[in-house]
Every structure is written in structure tokens, then in C-alpha cells.
Scaffold this motif. Structure first.
Motif, PDB file in Angstrom:
ATOM      1  N   ALA A   1      -5.077   4.041   1.754  1.00 41.31           N
ATOM      2  CA  ALA A   1      -4.009   4.076   0.759  1.00 41.31           C
ATOM      3  C   ALA A   1      -4.500   4.642  -0.569  1.00 41.31           C
TER       4      ALA A   1
ATOM      5  N   CYS B   1      -0.436   5.820   2.488  1.00 38.89           N
ATOM      6  CA  CYS B   1      -1.453   5.521   3.499  1.00 38.89           C
ATOM      7  C   CYS B   1      -1.701   6.739   4.373  1.00 38.89           C
TER       8      CYS B   1
ATOM      9  N   LEU C   1       0.847  -1.197   0.000  1.00 42.93           N
ATOM     10  CA  LEU C   1       0.000   0.000   0.000  1.00 42.93           C
ATOM     11  C   LEU C   1       0.880   1.243   0.000  1.00 42.93           C
TER      12      LEU C   1
ATOM     13  N   LYS D   1      -6.617  -1.734   1.834  1.00 42.29           N
ATOM     14  CA  LYS D   1      -6.471  -0.427   1.199  1.00 42.29           C
ATOM     15  C   LYS D   1      -7.400   0.601   1.844  1.00 42.29           C
TER      16      LYS D   1
ATOM     17  N   PHE E   1      -6.413   1.507   5.681  1.00 40.67           N
ATOM     18  CA  PHE E   1      -5.258   2.396   5.840  1.00 40.67           C
ATOM     19  C   PHE E   1      -5.324   3.628   4.943  1.00 40.67           C
TER      20      PHE E   1
END
Length: 142
Positions: free
Chosen positions: A131, A40, A37, A126, A129
Motif C-alpha cells: 500500500a 495496494c 490501505l 501495509k 499489500f
């Protein structure tokens, strides 16, 4: 290795159910997914409690029974690699990862001899966080 990322390729066209079907038909011993990722949410990757929450929610999502409590430790010999690392034993193997403060990146690994939906799992990572981008690799272990 099956590669799933945000560019279109053959594996992008498969659903989690189709990937799991191939995994089972092949008689593989384990399913491994790496999730990288980028960009973030800095506050989330720097919060040990949030990372522990992530582990619990991820294991619930992919129906993995946690073995013990998650380990989350902040360390790094230099700024390039400094950040939290985490590890959670699951009855069927391991969830682990490292969060890089300098680049706001996360590098997550999910390995289990019990199947799970790698795409659903990766999208959850994803979103959790925050991202901006994600690269995911799937590997059947024999």
C-alpha cells in the motif's frame, strides 16, 4: 478512540508497548484496530492464495491462534464494491477484511481480547499489500 495515522498526533508518539500498557491498565475487554490501505498492489489483493497467506502470517506475527481455516470469497453486486472478503476466527475473536478491486484499497479489522502490537501489525499489513498509504484506528473495547 485512539487514532493512529500517518500524520503526527499524540498516539503516534506511543510505542506498541505503551499502547498495550494503557490497554491493560484500563482493564479493557478487547483491542480493536482498523487498517485502511490505499493504492495496494492490484495483483496481491486479487489473489485468494496470497490473502490466505497474509492471514496465516498476520496471526503468527501477533501471536493469535487461528480457529479453523481462513474464509476468502470474491463477490460484490457492483464494480464499486467487488473484491475479495476474508474472515479468520481466532481463539480470542476475529480478523476480517474486504479488498476493493476498483480502488485497490483494503479495509482490515483485527479484534481480540488478547493484546497485540497495533503499530507492528498495521505496518505488516501495509508492507504485505504494498500500500502507498495507511490510516489506522485503535479502540479499546470495554
Amino acid at each position: 478512540m485512539l487514532t493512529l495515522n500517518e500524520t503526527t498526533n499524540y498516539w503516534d508518539t506511543l510505542s506498541d508497548d505503551e499502547i498495550i500498557k494503557k490497554f491493560n491498565a484500563q482493564g479493557s475487554w478487547g483491542l480493536y484496530t482498523s487498517v485502511d490501505l490505499k493504492n495496494c498492489n492490484p495483483a496481491t489483493i486479487r489473489d485468494a492464495d496470497k490473502i490466505k497467506q497474509f492471514i496465516v502470517e498476520l496471526c503468527d506475527l501477533i501471536d493469535m491462534k487461528r480457529f479453523g481455516e481462513p474464509t476468502v470469497v470474491h463477490f460484490g453486486p457492483c464494480e464499486k464494491v467487488a473484491g475479495y472478503s476474508m474472515m479468520q476466527l481466532i481463539e480470542t475473536s476475529l480478523v476480517s477484511g474486504h479488498f476493493a478491486n476498483e480502488t485497490n484499497a483494503a479495509y482490515l479489522d483485527i479484534f481480540s481480547c488478547k493484546e497485540y502490537g497495533p503499530k507492528q501489525m498495521a505496518e505488516f499489513c501495509k508492507a504485505f499489500f504494498g500500500a502507498e498509504s495507511m490510516t489506522t484506528h485503535v479502540l479499546f473495547r470495554d
